[in-house]
Every structure is written in C-alpha cells, then in structure tokens.
Design a protein around this motif. Structure first.
Motif, PDB file in Angstrom:
ATOM      1  N   GLU A 175       1.272 -10.504   8.100  1.00  0.00           N
ATOM      2  CA  GLU A 175       2.645 -10.896   7.761  1.00  0.00           C
ATOM      3  C   GLU A 175       3.154 -10.159   6.518  1.00  0.00           C
ATOM      4  OE1 GLU A 175       3.596 -15.011   8.155  1.00  0.00           O
ATOM      5  OE2 GLU A 175       1.742 -15.418   9.224  1.00  0.00           O
ATOM      6  N   PRO A 176       3.202  -8.820   6.572  1.00  0.00           N
ATOM      7  CA  PRO A 176       3.533  -8.065   5.358  1.00  0.00           C
ATOM      8  C   PRO A 176       4.971  -8.247   4.882  1.00  0.00           C
ATOM      9  CG  PRO A 176       3.455  -6.585   7.235  1.00  0.00           C
ATOM     10  CD  PRO A 176       2.972  -7.921   7.722  1.00  0.00           C
ATOM     11  N   ALA A 177       5.865  -8.719   5.754  1.00  0.00           N
ATOM     12  CA  ALA A 177       7.278  -8.833   5.352  1.00  0.00           C
ATOM     13  C   ALA A 177       7.661 -10.239   4.908  1.00  0.00           C
ATOM     14  CB  ALA A 177       8.183  -8.381   6.500  1.00  0.00           C
ATOM     15  N   THR A 178       6.682 -11.143   4.883  1.00  0.00           N
ATOM     16  CA  THR A 178       6.994 -12.525   4.490  1.00  0.00           C
ATOM     17  C   THR A 178       7.569 -12.570   3.084  1.00  0.00           C
ATOM     18  OG1 THR A 178       5.261 -13.388   5.877  1.00  0.00           O
ATOM     19  CG2 THR A 178       5.976 -14.819   4.102  1.00  0.00           C
ATOM     20  N   GLY A 179       8.684 -13.245   2.932  1.00  0.00           N
ATOM     21  CA  GLY A 179       9.274 -13.440   1.606  1.00  0.00           C
ATOM     22  C   GLY A 179      10.077 -12.251   1.095  1.00  0.00           C
ATOM     23  N   LEU A 180      10.198 -11.184   1.890  1.00  0.00           N
ATOM     24  CA  LEU A 180      10.975 -10.024   1.415  1.00  0.00           C
ATOM     25  C   LEU A 180      12.444 -10.188   1.760  1.00  0.00           C
ATOM     26  CD1 LEU A 180       8.735  -6.964   2.316  1.00  0.00           C
ATOM     27  CD2 LEU A 180       8.620  -8.519   0.375  1.00  0.00           C
ATOM     28  N   GLU A 186      13.304  -3.643   4.934  1.00  0.00           N
ATOM     29  CA  GLU A 186      13.621  -2.359   5.548  1.00  0.00           C
ATOM     30  C   GLU A 186      12.848  -1.219   4.882  1.00  0.00           C
ATOM     31  OE1 GLU A 186      15.348  -1.967   8.468  1.00  0.00           O
ATOM     32  OE2 GLU A 186      15.061  -4.128   8.367  1.00  0.00           O
ATOM     33  N   GLN A 187      12.698  -1.286   3.546  1.00  0.00           N
ATOM     34  CA  GLN A 187      11.895  -0.268   2.841  1.00  0.00           C
ATOM     35  C   GLN A 187      10.447  -0.310   3.317  1.00  0.00           C
ATOM     36  OE1 GLN A 187      12.500  -1.330  -1.227  1.00  0.00           O
ATOM     37  NE2 GLN A 187      14.409  -0.206  -1.399  1.00  0.00           N
ATOM     38  N   LEU A 188       9.925  -1.511   3.495  1.00  0.00           N
ATOM     39  CA  LEU A 188       8.545  -1.660   3.956  1.00  0.00           C
ATOM     40  C   LEU A 188       8.388  -1.034   5.346  1.00  0.00           C
ATOM     41  CD1 LEU A 188       5.694  -3.163   3.689  1.00  0.00           C
ATOM     42  CD2 LEU A 188       6.749  -4.849   5.179  1.00  0.00           C
ATOM     43  N   HIS A 210       7.893 -12.770  13.542  1.00  0.00           N
ATOM     44  CA  HIS A 210       9.279 -12.330  13.706  1.00  0.00           C
ATOM     45  C   HIS A 210       9.374 -10.933  14.288  1.00  0.00           C
ATOM     46  CE1 HIS A 210      10.497 -15.822  11.488  1.00  0.00           C
ATOM     47  NE2 HIS A 210       9.692 -15.496  10.508  1.00  0.00           N
ATOM     48  N   LEU A 211      10.075 -10.800  15.404  1.00  0.00           N
ATOM     49  CA  LEU A 211      10.209  -9.483  16.028  1.00  0.00           C
ATOM     50  C   LEU A 211      10.983  -8.505  15.145  1.00  0.00           C
ATOM     51  CD1 LEU A 211       9.977 -11.516  18.689  1.00  0.00           C
ATOM     52  CD2 LEU A 211      10.226  -9.298  19.759  1.00  0.00           C
ATOM     53  N   GLU A 212      11.870  -9.046  14.303  1.00  0.00           N
ATOM     54  CA  GLU A 212      12.664  -8.184  13.404  1.00  0.00           C
ATOM     55  C   GLU A 212      11.767  -7.481  12.388  1.00  0.00           C
ATOM     56  OE1 GLU A 212      13.358 -11.207  14.315  1.00  0.00           O
ATOM     57  OE2 GLU A 212      15.371 -11.145  15.175  1.00  0.00           O
ATOM     58  N   GLU A 213      10.544  -7.978  12.228  1.00  0.00           N
ATOM     59  CA  GLU A 213       9.640  -7.404  11.229  1.00  0.00           C
ATOM     60  C   GLU A 213       8.713  -6.349  11.828  1.00  0.00           C
ATOM     61  OE1 GLU A 213       7.682 -10.744   9.379  1.00  0.00           O
ATOM     62  OE2 GLU A 213       9.543 -11.432   8.454  1.00  0.00           O
ATOM     63  N   LEU A 214       8.991  -5.942  13.067  1.00  0.00           N
ATOM     64  CA  LEU A 214       8.143  -4.912  13.679  1.00  0.00           C
ATOM     65  C   LEU A 214       8.728  -3.532  13.434  1.00  0.00           C
ATOM     66  CD1 LEU A 214       7.318  -6.508  17.138  1.00  0.00           C
ATOM     67  CD2 LEU A 214       5.899  -6.412  15.081  1.00  0.00           C
ATOM     68  N   PRO A 215       7.931  -2.599  12.906  1.00  0.00           N
ATOM     69  CA  PRO A 215       8.431  -1.231  12.754  1.00  0.00           C
ATOM     70  C   PRO A 215       8.704  -0.609  14.126  1.00  0.00           C
ATOM     71  CG  PRO A 215       6.328  -1.542  11.589  1.00  0.00           C
ATOM     72  CD  PRO A 215       6.551  -2.749  12.439  1.00  0.00           C
ATOM     73  N   ALA A 216       9.616   0.356  14.146  1.00  0.00           N
ATOM     74  CA  ALA A 216       9.954   1.018  15.411  1.00  0.00           C
ATOM     75  C   ALA A 216       8.725   1.730  15.991  1.00  0.00           C
ATOM     76  CB  ALA A 216      11.096   2.007  15.179  1.00  0.00           C
ATOM     77  N   ASP A 258      17.507   1.342  18.767  1.00  0.00           N
ATOM     78  CA  ASP A 258      16.878   2.373  17.937  1.00  0.00           C
ATOM     79  C   ASP A 258      15.405   2.046  17.677  1.00  0.00           C
ATOM     80  OD1 ASP A 258      19.289   3.696  17.765  1.00  0.00           O
ATOM     81  OD2 ASP A 258      19.892   2.596  15.955  1.00  0.00           O
ATOM     82  N   GLY A 259      14.729   1.498  18.670  1.00  0.00           N
ATOM     83  CA  GLY A 259      13.297   1.223  18.537  1.00  0.00           C
ATOM     84  C   GLY A 259      12.964  -0.117  17.930  1.00  0.00           C
ATOM     85  N   ARG A 260      13.934  -0.772  17.294  1.00  0.00           N
ATOM     86  CA  ARG A 260      13.661  -2.041  16.616  1.00  0.00           C
ATOM     87  C   ARG A 260      14.044  -3.213  17.518  1.00  0.00           C
ATOM     88  NH1 ARG A 260      14.116  -1.820  11.030  1.00  0.00           N
ATOM     89  NH2 ARG A 260      13.795  -4.056  11.063  1.00  0.00           N
ATOM     90  N   TRP A 261      13.297  -4.317  17.354  1.00  0.00           N
ATOM     91  CA  TRP A 261      13.523  -5.490  18.189  1.00  0.00           C
ATOM     92  C   TRP A 261      14.309  -6.567  17.433  1.00  0.00           C
ATOM     93  CZ3 TRP A 261       9.050  -2.638  18.433  1.00  0.00           C
ATOM     94  CH2 TRP A 261       8.649  -2.204  19.709  1.00  0.00           C
ATOM     95  N   ALA A 262      15.030  -7.370  18.191  1.00  0.00           N
ATOM     96  CA  ALA A 262      15.697  -8.540  17.612  1.00  0.00           C
ATOM     97  C   ALA A 262      15.582  -9.679  18.622  1.00  0.00           C
ATOM     98  CB  ALA A 262      17.169  -8.238  17.329  1.00  0.00           C
ATOM     99  N   ALA A 263      15.498 -10.897  18.098  1.00  0.00           N
ATOM    100  CA  ALA A 263      15.400 -12.075  18.973  1.00  0.00           C
ATOM    101  C   ALA A 263      16.508 -13.045  18.622  1.00  0.00           C
ATOM    102  CB  ALA A 263      14.041 -12.749  18.771  1.00  0.00           C
ATOM    103  N   ARG A 264      17.139 -13.588  19.687  1.00  0.00           N
ATOM    104  CA  ARG A 264      18.160 -14.626  19.457  1.00  0.00           C
ATOM    105  C   ARG A 264      17.867 -15.823  20.343  1.00  0.00           C
ATOM    106  NH1 ARG A 264      24.048 -13.731  20.191  1.00  0.00           N
ATOM    107  NH2 ARG A 264      23.450 -12.170  21.707  1.00  0.00           N
ATOM    108  N   ALA A 265      18.038 -17.006  19.784  1.00  0.00           N
ATOM    109  CA  ALA A 265      17.772 -18.210  20.587  1.00  0.00           C
ATOM    110  C   ALA A 265      18.908 -18.415  21.572  1.00  0.00           C
ATOM    111  CB  ALA A 265      17.644 -19.403  19.675  1.00  0.00           C
TER     112      ALA A 265
END
Ligand SMILES: Nc1ncnc2c1ncn2[C@@H]1O[C@H](COP(=O)(O)OP(=O)(O)OP(=O)(O)O)[C@@H](O)[C@H]1O
Length: 265
Positions: A175-180, A186-188, A210-216, A258-265
């Motif tokens: 979980e490297p993006a937790t709390g960022l 995005e920098q990570l 979180h899918l938003e935290e996956l690099p492309a 652009d390679g990045r994922w997003a999830a919506r309920a």
C-alpha cells in the motif's frame, strides 16, 4: 546462499498454498508465478489475505501447505533471514525514529537495518548509487533533509530508493500510496513507472485496495477474496467491472484511460 541479481527462472513460484492460523484459512489453494519484468497488483478488500500473502512472498512466514519459491529458493529449505536480504520490501510503516538525513535512510538499505550500523561505512560507489536512486525518485533536492521533516510522500519514495539500493530482483510494495495527497500519489506512480523502465528485469508486487493507485505499468493482477484467488492474469483482462465487483462484494464500474484504472460505485 547465492542469489545472483541477473538470475534466471521465475522470481516467485507459489503452488497450492494454504495458510492456516487457529483453524482459519487465511489463504486457500493460492497458486501463481511471477517472472522477471512483471509488475503485479494484489487487490482485495479488508481481511482478504493480501498482507498474509505478501508475508510469504517476502520470506517472512511459511505456508501451512503447498510450496513457495522466492528467487528459486523454497521456503522451509533456506534461512528466511538471508533470503529476505535479496527482496526489497517497502513498508510505509517504517519504524525509524531518529532524525537521519534522507540519504542515510536510503543507505540503511545496504545493511537491511532501520538505524545505521555503528562503524559501517558505505563505499563511494554505494553513495553514488544511493544518489542516483534518490535522483530517479525525484528527491535530489531533499537529499540532506532529515526524516522527521519529510512529507509522507517523500518518505515513501525514500523507502523505495532504500529498498532498491541492494539491487533486488523483487520489490514488494505494501500500500505505498496510503495517506498520500493527489500530487504525492501521482509523483509516486510516475516514479514507479520510471523505475520499471530503467530496470526491465525487476519484478514488483504492489498491494492496494484502490485501483487508482495502480501505475500504468502494472502488467498482471491477482484478486483475492476471503483468502482465495478470485481472478488472476494479465491486468487488462482481470481488472473488469465484474471481477472487481465480486472481489469487493460491491457493485463497481471500472474504466481505464491512458493505462490508468478508475473505479466508480
Ligand atoms: N496470526 C493470525 N492469526 C489469526 N488470524 C489472522 C492472523 N493474521 C491475520 N489474520 C486474519 O487473516 C485475515 C487476513 O488478514 P490480512 O491482514 O492478510 O488481510 P488484508 O487483505 O491484508 O487486509 P487489510 O486490507 O485490512 O490490510 C484477516 O481476517 C485477519 O484478521
């Protein structure tokens, strides 16, 4: 034990693994293989077994049944402490308390300790390599800043540089993006994409909710639910609305841009 940085064969080979604690299956019939250059996402809801699985991959625990090979060495047949030194493990809960400078924190990756080892001195080549990684992770201007004044995002990237310093073939990211905040996340992710380009044989396993935290650059995904593999394979095929809905037991719609994922309920 010899684990050459350019070794051949799978980086991880997990076969029919069960992990049982107090009569409960934390992992059940888990199998997968990670090859050099692959970048895996390990996804699942709270309590799905992600941290438990990462503990096996990082040679911290043994399976109850089945086999786990890390860098060609089977857990149970090798000294876990030695094997661990060949795996880069990024844990955002790094327990450092002393006010070390960022570069000195990175250098503790070579001794695999939290604090610097007394009387241990890095070679000029090791310092140069630390600076190179610090630069690659976008931290050159923060090299001499002390740990307590670094932001959480800067600390996270420093810990990645630290984990990479011994040139591991496998990098585990918990979980490297937790709390960022958004910019730090995005920098990570940009740093991770750059790292993967510059080290084409490095394999990584990244745990997240979180899918938003996956690099492309994520190439594969493993979805865990109640300790079992719900779906596994190429990220583009596994990360579907249907699979992710089942993983989190909640209806979600997945999109990719652009390679990045997003999830919506
Ligand atoms: N030593 C243990 N003994 C018994 N149960 C345990 C032990 N360690 C973890 N568990 C349980 O195993 C399950 C999986 O835990 P794990 O921490 O691997 O999940 P996770 O997917 O990482 O969850 P989270 O997203 O909440 O961090 C949980 O129900 C947890 O309570």
């Amino acid at each position: 034990m010899s684990v050459h940085p350019e070794g051949t064969g799978p980086v991880l080979d997990v076969r029919d693994v069960d992990l049982v604690r107090q009569g409960n299956y934390l992992l059940r019939s888990v199998s997968f293989t990670v090859e050099p250059g692959e970048h895996w996402a390990l996804l699942g809801g709270n309590g799905a077994g992600k941290s438990t699985l990462l503990g096996l991959l990082g040679a911290r625990t043994h399976p109850t049944r089945g086999t786990v090979e890390v860098l060609g060495h089977r857990l149970g047949k090798v000294d876990l402490r030695t094997l661990r030194t060949f795996v880069g493990h990024v844990d955002p809960r790094h327990p450092l308390t002393s006010p070390l400078r960022l570069r000195d924190v990175v250098l503790t990756g070579l001794t695999n300790t939290t604090e610097p080892v007394p009387r241990w001195q890095p070679t000029p080549e090791q310092v140069a390599r630390a600076d190179e990684l610090i630069g690659m992770l976008g931290l050159a201007t923060r090299r001499d800043a002390r740990w307590p004044v670094l932001s959480q995002g800067e600390r996270g990237r420093a810990l990645i540089a630290r984990a990479l310093l011994p040139r591991p073939r496998l990098l585990l990211l918990d979980e490297p993006a937790t709390g960022l905040d958004l910019a730090a996340r995005e920098q990570l992710l940009t740093s991770l994409d750059a790292l993967r380009r510059e080290h084409p044989r490095l394999a990584t396993v990244l745990v997240t909710h979180h899918l938003e935290e996956l690099p492309a650059s994520t190439s594969h995904a493993l979805l865990l639910r109640e300790g079992r593999v719900l779906a596994i394979g190429a990220a583009g095929e596994v990360l579907t609305s249907d699979n992710v809905t089942k993983t989190f037991d909640h209806p979600v719609r997945i999109s990719r841009e652009d390679g990045r994922w997003a999830a919506r309920a």
